[in-house]
Design an enzyme around this catalytic site. Structure first.
Site, PDB file in Angstrom:
ATOM      1  CB  VAL A   1      35.881  32.836  40.206  1.00 32.31           C
ATOM      2  CG1 VAL A   1      35.318  33.399  41.493  1.00 32.31           C
ATOM      3  CG2 VAL A   1      36.752  33.852  39.481  1.00 32.31           C
TER       4      VAL A   1
ATOM      5  CE1 TYR B   1      36.450  44.554  33.460  1.00 28.67           C
ATOM      6  CE2 TYR B   1      34.978  46.023  32.266  1.00 28.67           C
ATOM      7  CZ  TYR B   1      35.357  45.397  33.438  1.00 28.67           C
ATOM      8  OH  TYR B   1      34.632  45.617  34.599  1.00 28.67           O
TER       9      TYR B   1
ATOM     10  CB  THR C   1      36.452  50.792  43.280  1.00 31.30           C
ATOM     11  OG1 THR C   1      36.991  50.616  41.965  1.00 31.30           O
ATOM     12  CG2 THR C   1      34.928  50.672  43.231  1.00 31.30           C
TER      13      THR C   1
END
Length: 252
Positions: A66, A158, A193
């Site tokens: 990406v 982040y 996750t």
């Protein structure tokens, strides 16, 4: 299960694992053709095979970087060539912030997080919008974060990237709504996750009990349901929203 996205084409970056994989499954269950785009070819192809075998879905894996505009353009063009169009895009690819404090963060950490989590979304949106504008329809959901809505200690880089994602989302939403394209963002809190478990280790379970009023982590499937809804016609009047899916964490 209602097939609210039946016969649509959904493209997901970061689709090889975690929230992306769960969202690919959610779309496939509802009758959409699904393109899983990821840098992880092994697991990405495995997801596509799983969707074909379990749900009889039209599913395709595309390798993508990406951070590379040419790779992103190829991803979108291959999707359109294979399935005849692009109805929904979930820009989900991301990497964690490797630093524990703004004071000890590095240029390398900044460059990596920004290039994937913010610049990567920008590249994807540009390519997706080119097709959707020609078709005069479409829905895009960007994966932001609770860190894009509030300040989170130790998550400065982040969080800066995810605040940027929300800015891109809102600007695109107001620019392209009149052209038949809806753009929104989903803002997950703590999600169970492999990436989250690797980041927090043994601290994850006690952390999750304090993370939000529900006192638990989200399952990836809970985020996936929000993404599918935002893409679908059930959310036809929802534009420019940064939707928290965080168990009430940002409500406190």
């Amino acid at each position: 299960m209602s097939k609210i996205v039946d016969k649509k084409v959904a493209l997901l970056t970061g689709g090889a694992s975690g929230i992306g994989r769960a969202t690919a499954i959610a779309f496939a269950k509802r009758g959409a053709a699904v393109v899983i785009a990821d840098a992880d070819a092994k697991n990405g192809e495995a997801v596509a095979v799983d969707l074909r075998e379990r749900f009889g879905a039209h599913a395709l894996f595309i390798h993508v970087n990406v951070t590379d505009p040419a790779s992103v353009q190829n991803m979108v063009q291959t999707t359109v060539n294979q399935f005849g169009g692009l109805d929904y895009a979930f820009n989900n690819a991301g990497v964690p912030d490797g630093s524990t404090s703004l004071r000890v963060s590095t240029q390398g950490n900044w460059d990596r997080v920004m290039s994937v989590n913010l610049e990567g979304v920008w590249h994807c949106m540009k390519a997706e919008l080119d097709h959707m504008l020609a078709a005069e329809k479409g829905a895009i959901v960007n994966n932001a974060s609770r860190s894009g809505l509030v300040g989170v200690p130790g998550d400065a880089i982040y969080g800066a990237a995810k605040h940027g994602v929300i800015g891109l989302t809102k600007a695109a939403a107001v620019e392209f709504a009149s052209k038949g394209i809806r753009v929104n963002a989903v803002c997950p809190g703590l999600v169970d996750t492999a990436l989250t478990r690797a980041k927090f280790g043994d601290d994850l379970i006690p952390r999750s009990r304090l993370a939000n009023p529900l006192g638990r982590m989200a399952q990836a499937e809970e985020i996936a349901e929000a993404v599918v809804w935002l893409c679908s016609d059930a959310a036809s009047f929802v534009v420019g929203v940064a939707l928290p899916v965080d168990g009430g964490a940002t409500a406190r």
